[in-house]
Design a protein around this motif. Structure first.
Motif, PDB file in Angstrom:
ATOM      1  N   MET A 109       0.841  -1.183   0.000  1.00 49.58           N
ATOM      2  CA  MET A 109       0.000   0.000   0.000  1.00 49.58           C
ATOM      3  C   MET A 109       0.878   1.235   0.000  1.00 49.58           C
ATOM      4  N   ARG A 110       0.290   2.372  -0.300  1.00 44.97           N
ATOM      5  CA  ARG A 110       1.003   3.618  -0.149  1.00 44.97           C
ATOM      6  C   ARG A 110       1.117   3.930   1.339  1.00 44.97           C
ATOM      7  N   TRP A 111       2.210   4.487   1.749  1.00 47.03           N
ATOM      8  CA  TRP A 111       2.454   4.781   3.156  1.00 47.03           C
ATOM      9  C   TRP A 111       1.358   5.693   3.726  1.00 47.03           C
ATOM     10  N   MET A 112       0.889   6.644   2.914  1.00 47.32           N
ATOM     11  CA  MET A 112      -0.135   7.570   3.394  1.00 47.32           C
ATOM     12  C   MET A 112      -1.548   7.028   3.179  1.00 47.32           C
ATOM     13  N   GLY A 113      -1.645   5.796   2.695  1.00 48.28           N
ATOM     14  CA  GLY A 113      -2.948   5.164   2.541  1.00 48.28           C
ATOM     15  C   GLY A 113      -3.342   4.970   1.097  1.00 48.28           C
ATOM     16  N   GLY A 114      -4.151   3.955   0.879  1.00 50.89           N
ATOM     17  CA  GLY A 114      -4.662   3.701  -0.455  1.00 50.89           C
ATOM     18  C   GLY A 114      -3.758   2.852  -1.315  1.00 50.89           C
TER      19      GLY A 114
END
Length: 119
Positions: free
Chosen positions: A51-56
């Motif tokens: 996943m992307r570290w900042m979410g999503g």
């Protein structure tokens, strides 16, 4: 650099659940993506989820889709892997890893946590 420490592994029965954690420290502002990989004895390391570290932008290996969920708590600099309906074939050492960009390789790795699922 980014330091990663996994925890939460253990020995469970088939059908049980576990939640793995990966605590990040250091230059976490430089992290773009995070992933979980696993390696069973005699096998190559394989991708589990990312996943992307900042979410999503979550992605899963076909073998764990519908059973595992990757998530993050940026306030705690921690990434999780919720593993449900565990199977003996999920037995492996689980590693988390980070990368600094979408087209970069995963360049920081933790030492891993052992998950053992018995039938």
């Amino acid at each position: 650099q980014v330091q990663l420490v996994e925890s939460g592994g253990g020995s469970v029965q088939a059908g049980d659940s576990l939640r793995l954690s990966c605590a990040a420290s250091g230059r976490t502002f430089s992290v773009y993506g995070v992933a979980w990989f696993r390696q069973a004895p005699g096998n190559e390391r394989e991708f589990v989820a990312s996943m992307r570290w900042m979410g999503g932008n979550t992605n899963y290996a076909d073998s764990v889709k519908g059973r595992f969920t990757i998530s993050s708590d940026n306030a705690k600099n921690t990434v999780y892997l919720q593993m449900n309906s565990l199977k003996p074939e999920d037995t492996a050492v689980y590693y988390c890893a980070t990368r600094g960009g979408p087209n970069r390789s995963f360049d920081y790795w933790g030492r891993g946590t052992q998950v053992t699922v018995s039938s």
